[in-house]
Design an enzyme around this catalytic site. Structure first.
Site, PDB file in Angstrom:
ATOM      1  N   ARG A  67      49.434  40.562  26.961  1.00 30.37           N
ATOM      2  CA  ARG A  67      49.843  41.613  26.200  1.00 30.37           C
ATOM      3  C   ARG A  67      51.117  41.375  25.593  1.00 30.37           C
ATOM      4  O   ARG A  67      51.999  40.777  25.991  1.00 30.37           O
ATOM      5  CB  ARG A  67      50.286  42.611  27.489  1.00 30.37           C
ATOM      6  CG  ARG A  67      48.793  43.466  27.938  1.00 30.37           C
ATOM      7  CD  ARG A  67      49.108  44.652  28.713  1.00 30.37           C
ATOM      8  NE  ARG A  67      49.700  43.928  29.818  1.00 30.37           N
ATOM      9  CZ  ARG A  67      50.705  43.957  30.229  1.00 30.37           C
ATOM     10  NH1 ARG A  67      51.891  44.741  29.736  1.00 30.37           N
ATOM     11  NH2 ARG A  67      51.334  43.454  31.454  1.00 30.37           N
ATOM     12  N   LYS A 204      44.735  49.563  29.915  1.00 29.31           N
ATOM     13  CA  LYS A 204      46.044  50.002  29.955  1.00 29.31           C
ATOM     14  C   LYS A 204      46.317  51.149  29.088  1.00 29.31           C
ATOM     15  O   LYS A 204      47.162  51.980  29.253  1.00 29.31           O
ATOM     16  CB  LYS A 204      46.976  48.722  29.578  1.00 29.31           C
ATOM     17  CG  LYS A 204      46.987  47.462  30.677  1.00 29.31           C
ATOM     18  CD  LYS A 204      46.934  48.275  32.268  1.00 29.31           C
ATOM     19  CE  LYS A 204      46.568  47.236  33.231  1.00 29.31           C
ATOM     20  NZ  LYS A 204      46.957  46.050  33.353  1.00 29.31           N
ATOM     21  N   CYS A 248      50.820  39.953  40.166  1.00 30.50           N
ATOM     22  CA  CYS A 248      51.552  39.560  41.308  1.00 30.50           C
ATOM     23  C   CYS A 248      50.602  40.009  42.435  1.00 30.50           C
ATOM     24  O   CYS A 248      51.165  40.281  43.743  1.00 30.50           O
ATOM     25  CB  CYS A 248      52.617  40.726  41.401  1.00 30.50           C
ATOM     26  SG  CYS A 248      54.188  40.085  40.419  1.00 30.50           S
TER      27      CYS A 248
HETATM   28  P1  GTP Z   1      47.151  41.753  36.743  1.00 25.33           P
HETATM   29  O1  GTP Z   1      45.516  41.574  36.713  1.00 25.33           O
HETATM   30  O2  GTP Z   1      47.885  41.015  35.868  1.00 25.33           O
HETATM   31  O3  GTP Z   1      47.421  42.996  36.992  1.00 25.33           O
HETATM   32  O4  GTP Z   1      47.339  40.750  38.028  1.00 25.33           O
HETATM   33  P2  GTP Z   1      47.364  41.100  39.855  1.00 25.33           P
HETATM   34  O5  GTP Z   1      48.301  41.947  40.325  1.00 25.33           O
HETATM   35  O6  GTP Z   1      45.925  41.482  40.006  1.00 25.33           O
HETATM   36  O7  GTP Z   1      47.529  39.669  40.305  1.00 25.33           O
HETATM   37  P3  GTP Z   1      46.415  38.533  41.103  1.00 25.33           P
HETATM   38  O8  GTP Z   1      45.755  38.943  42.351  1.00 25.33           O
HETATM   39  O9  GTP Z   1      45.573  38.030  39.793  1.00 25.33           O
HETATM   40  O10 GTP Z   1      47.328  37.239  41.337  1.00 25.33           O
HETATM   41  C1  GTP Z   1      48.186  36.697  40.199  1.00 25.33           C
HETATM   42  C2  GTP Z   1      48.692  35.302  40.872  1.00 25.33           C
HETATM   43  O11 GTP Z   1      49.333  35.566  42.047  1.00 25.33           O
HETATM   44  C3  GTP Z   1      47.748  34.233  41.077  1.00 25.33           C
HETATM   45  O12 GTP Z   1      47.946  33.142  40.604  1.00 25.33           O
HETATM   46  C4  GTP Z   1      47.504  34.196  42.650  1.00 25.33           C
HETATM   47  O13 GTP Z   1      46.879  33.125  42.975  1.00 25.33           O
HETATM   48  C5  GTP Z   1      48.776  34.638  43.099  1.00 25.33           C
HETATM   49  N1  GTP Z   1      48.718  35.424  44.394  1.00 25.33           N
HETATM   50  C6  GTP Z   1      48.113  36.512  44.793  1.00 25.33           C
HETATM   51  N2  GTP Z   1      48.238  36.628  46.078  1.00 25.33           N
HETATM   52  C7  GTP Z   1      49.101  35.841  46.643  1.00 25.33           C
HETATM   53  C8  GTP Z   1      49.677  35.914  47.720  1.00 25.33           C
HETATM   54  O14 GTP Z   1      49.614  36.526  48.794  1.00 25.33           O
HETATM   55  N3  GTP Z   1      50.500  34.730  47.794  1.00 25.33           N
HETATM   56  C9  GTP Z   1      51.049  34.050  46.735  1.00 25.33           C
HETATM   57  N4  GTP Z   1      51.705  32.955  47.232  1.00 25.33           N
HETATM   58  N5  GTP Z   1      50.478  33.879  45.577  1.00 25.33           N
HETATM   59  C10 GTP Z   1      49.453  35.203  45.244  1.00 25.33           C
HETATM   60  C1  SPV Z   2      48.214  43.251  33.479  1.00 25.63           C
HETATM   61  O1  SPV Z   2      48.783  42.565  32.561  1.00 25.63           O
HETATM   62  O2  SPV Z   2      48.472  44.119  34.187  1.00 25.63           O
HETATM   63  C2  SPV Z   2      46.437  43.073  33.449  1.00 25.63           C
HETATM   64  C3  SPV Z   2      45.915  42.437  32.264  1.00 25.63           C
HETATM   65  O3  SPV Z   2      45.847  43.538  34.286  1.00 25.63           O
HETATM   66  S1  SPV Z   2      45.725  43.537  30.913  1.00 25.63           S
HETATM   67  O4  SPV Z   2      44.505  44.018  30.831  1.00 25.63           O
HETATM   68  O5  SPV Z   2      45.935  42.317  29.711  1.00 25.63           O
HETATM   69  O6  SPV Z   2      46.753  44.453  30.719  1.00 25.63           O
HETATM   70 MN    MN Z   3      46.975  44.678  35.763  1.00 26.36          MN
END
Ligand code: GTP
Ligand code: SPV
Ligand code: MN
Length: 586
Positions: A67, A204, A248
C-alpha cells in the site's frame, strides 16, 4: 431509462474509453475464463497442479508491492473533516488531479464491472459496492475477498444503493498513482497500482475508509480488527475482536491452533482483518466480517505458526510475490523448509542467497475464508457474533507488557488512541520505525481521528453489555533482541486470561496503566518459560511510561481543540498515577 449503475458505468467508459465492457456474474465458468486469460497474458502462472491444484502465482511490478499511503487521500470539502492524520485534497482538486490519468486509460483494454457484497449475503449489516477495473487479477481477487457477482447485482437492481469504485492500472506508474476517497459522495478512484489494498477497492478503501465515515453517521463501527471465537472446555464460545496494525499478527491470532487444545480451549475464525460492529437488539456489540477471504502475509507462515492457513492454501489460492521451487510449489522465508532446488525469486529470477529474501517481505496469499479448517460455524451469521472483548496491540520492543486490562470503556478508548507500533513491510517506506497508530486505524480512518475518538467514547455507554478492553504485546524483546514471548499458538494463554477476567474468575494486579495478570493467574503449564522472563514480560516501568505519556500528549496536540476532553483527562490521570508510584518507590 438507464439505472444509476448503468449511468455510472457509461460515464466511466466515456472517461476511460475501453474497447469492451464485461459485466461480471462471479460464476465458476467466468472465473476460469479470467484465469485462462491471465495465464495467456503471462500475468499469473499456474502452480503444481497435483500438490497445489488451481493455485496461481502473480508477480507484481517491483514498484507496486505494498500500500502507498503517501498517495492515499481523503477528499472532503473541509480539510478539517479529513483531519491531521490523512492526506487531503478538496473533492474538486482530487478529481482534477486524477481525471487526466483516467482519461483514455482503458483504450485497447477491457473494462470489467464487478458488483460485490461486503458481509454475509443475508445480513442486514451488509453493504454493496461495485468496482470497475481493467485488471482481471483484481476481479479474480475480489471474487475471493468479497461476495462478488450476481447476488450483488440483484441487490442493487434499479437503486443507487451501492458504493462505486473506479480502478485503472494506467500503466502502473508510481508517478501517476493515487488512491482517492470521496466520503461525502461515497466514491473511490484508484489509479496506477494493482496491489491489494490500493486496488481491491472493497477492502481498505470501502470496508474501512468509506465505511468508517458511514459508521460514524449511522452509529456503528468499522474497524481494522480480526474476529475470533474462543471455545472453553464446556463448549461455550466467547467472541473477541482485535486491532493490530498491518503485519502485526491479526491473521495469525484469528487462525491459531491453540496450545491449550488438550485442556479444551480452541480458537475459531470469524474474520482476520476487518470488523463491522453494530449494537444488537440484545444489547451486545455484534460483529460481522465484511470479507469473504484472507489476504494474508506469507513470510513467517508455516506448519507450526499457522497450520490452519497452511492447510487452506493447498488449493484455489492466488499467491502474490512469493518465490517458487523447481517443482512449481510456493516458497517463502519462514515457511519451515530450506530453500528448495531451482528456487525462482519473487522477481522471476533464479535465487541465490546473496540476493536477499526470495519472497517479498510483503508477499501474500488470497484464499477463500471457508477453506480454513478453523472457520467458525457462525462466521456468516446475519446478526454477527457478540463481542465480549476488544483487544488492542502492536509491536513494542520495550515498554508495553504482554497483556493489561483497561479500567473502563473510556480508559480503554484512551488505550486504543495511544497505540503505537513499529512499521512493517505492509506499506512502502522504512520498516521498524515506531509510529503512532490509534486503534490500528491511522492509514484507514476516513475522517478526522479526533472525531473518531469521540465516536468511540459515545458508543460505549450505548452498549448495554460493553466488551472489556485489553492491550497486548507479543513483541517485547530481551537485551539481545530476542522475543521474550513464544507467540502464535501460545497466545491462547493470554486469551484464556481475558476470558477468565470476563467470567470474573482470574485475579489481576493494578498498575498505573491498567490491570495485569496477578501472579499465577496466567496459565503457563507446559510452557518452558522462566519466572524472570514472565516478570520481565509483565513489567510496567513507571519512568518509561511517563516518557510515553509525554510523547502521547505531544502526538495528541496535532488534533488541537477537536480532541475530546476525555482523552486529555485520561492522559492526565495516567500521569498522576505514574507520578504516585514513582514517588511511592522513592
Ligand atoms: P495485515 O494482513 O497486514 O493486516 O497483517 P496481520 O496483522 O494479519 O499480520 P499477520 O498475522 O499476517 O502477521 C504478520 C507477521 O507477524 C508474520 O510474519 C507473522 O509470522 C508475525 N507474527 C504473527 N503473530 C506473531 C506472534 O505471536 N509472535 C511473533 N513473534 N510474530 C508473530
Ligand atoms: C494491510 O496492510 O493492513 C493489509 C493488506 O491487510 S492490504 O489489503 O494491502 O491493505
Ligand atoms: Mn490489514
Amino acid at each position: 431509462m438507464s439505472t444509476p449503475l448503468e449511468k455510472w458505468v457509461e460515464e466511466s467508459a466515456r472517461l476511460t474509453q475501453p474497447d469492451k465492457i464485461v459485466w461480471c456474474d462471479g460464476s465458476e465458468e467466468e472465473n476460469s475464463r479470467f484465469l485462462a486469460g491471465l495465464m495467456h497474458d503471462g500475468i499469473i502462472t499456474e502452480l503444481n497442479e497435483t500438490t497445489y491444484p488451481r493455485c496461481y502465482l502473480n508477480r507484481r511490478n517491483p514498484n507496486d508491492v505494498a500500500r502507498t499511503e503517501s498517495v492515499t487521500f481523503i477528499c472532503t470539502s473541509k480539510k478539517d473533516d479529513a483531519g491531521p492524520t490523512n492526506n487531503w485534497m478538496s473533492p474538486a482538486d482530487g478529481k482534477a488531479r486524477v481525471r487526466p490519468i483516467l482519461e483514455d486509460s482503458m483504450k485497447g483494454r477491457t473494462m470489467f464491472v464487478a458488483p460485490y457484497i461486503l458481509g454475509p449475503q443475508n445480513s442486514p449489516y451488509s453493504r454493496v459496492g461495485v468496482e470497475i477495473t481493467d485488471s482481471r487479477y483484481v476481479v479474480a481477487s475480489m471474487r475471493i475477498m468479497s461476495r462478488m457477482g450476481k447476488a450483488a447485482m440483484d441487490r442493487i437492481g434499479n437503486s443507487d444503493n451501492f458504493v462505486p469504485g473506479l480502478h485503472a492500472l494506467a500503466g502502473v506508474n508510481p508517478e501517476r498513482r493515487f488512491v482517492m476517497h470521496f466520503p461525502e459522495e461515497k466514491l473511490i478512484w484508484s489509479v496506477g497500482s494493482g496491489y491489494g489494498g490500493n486496488a481491491l477497492l472493497g477492502k481498505k478503501c470501502f470496508a474501512l475508509r468509506i465505511a468508517s465515515w458511514m459508521a460514524r453517521s449511522e452509529g456503528w463501527m468499522a474497524e481494522h480488527m480480526l474476529i475470533l471465537g474462543l471455545e472453553d472446555p464446556s463448549g461455550k464460545v466467547t467472541y473477541m475482536a482485535a486491532a493490530f496494525p498491518s503485519a502485526c499478527g491479526k491473521t495469525n491470532l484469528a487462525m491459531m491452533v491453540s496450545a491449550l487444545e488438550s485442556q479444551g480451549y480452541r480458537v475459531w475464525t470469524v474474520g482476520d482483518d476487518i470488523a463491522w460492529m453494530h449494537i444488537g437488539a440484545d444489547g451486545t456489540l455484534r460483529a460481522i466480517n465484511p470479507e469473504n477471504g484472507f489476504f494474508g502475509v506469507a513470510p513467517g507462515t508455516n506448519a507450526q505458526t499457522n497450520p490452519n492457513v497452511m492447510a487452506a492454501l493447498r488449493h484455489d489460492t492466488i499467491f502474490t510475490n512469493v518465490a517458487i521451487s523447481g517443482a512449481r510449489e510456493p516458497w517463502w522465508e519462514g515457511i519451515g523448509t530450506p530453500p528448495p532446488p531451482g528456487l525462482i525469486d519473487w522477481k522471476g529470477e533464479p535465487w541465490s542467497p546473496e540476493k536477499g529474501p526470495a519472497a517479498h517481505p510483503n508477499s501474500r496469499y488470497t484464499v477463500p475464508a471457508r477453506q480454513s479448517p478453523s472457520i467458525s460455524a457462525h462466521w456468516e451469521d446475519p446478526e454477527g457474533v457478540p463481542i465480549s472483548a476488544i483487544i488492542f496491540g502492536g509491536r513494542r520492543e520495550r515498554l508495553a507488557p504482554l497483556v493489561y486490562e483497561s479500567r473502563s470503556w473510556q480508559h480503554g478508548v484512551f488505550v486504543g488512541a495511544t497505540m503505537a507500533s513499529e512499521t512493517t513491510a505492509a506499506t512502502t517506506g522504512a520498516v521498524g520505525v515506531p509510529r503512532r497508530d490509534p486503534m490500528a486505524m491511522i492509514p484507514f480512518c476516513g475522517y478526522n481521528m479526533a472525531d473518531y475518538f469521540q465516536h468511540w467514547l459515545e458508543m460505549g455507554p450505548k452498549i448495554k453489555h460493553p466488551p472489556k478492553i485489553f492491550h497486548v504485546n507479543w513483541f517485547r524483546k530481551d537485551a539481545s533482541g530476542k522475543f521474550l514471548w513464544p507467540g502464535y499458538g501460545e497466545n491462547v494463554r493470554v486469551l484464556k486470561w481475558m476470558l477468565d477476567r470476563i467470567e470474573g474468575r482470574a485475579a489481576a494486579t493494578e498498575t498505573p496503566i491498567g490491570f495485569v495478570p496477578a501472579p499465577g493467574s496466567l496459565t503457563l503449564d507446559g510452557l518452558a518459560i522462566s519466572r524472570p522472563v514472565v516478570d520481565e514480560l509483565q513489567r510496567v516501568d513507571a519512568h518509561d511510561w511517563s516518557a510515553e505519556a509525554e510523547a502521547t500528549a505531544k502526538f495528541f496536540e496535532i488534533f488541537g481543540d477537536r480532541l475530546p476532553a476525555e482523552i486529555r483527562s485520561e492522559n492526565k490521570a495516567l500521569q498522576d498515577r505514574l507520578h504516585r508510584t514513582t514517588v511511592a518507590a522513592k
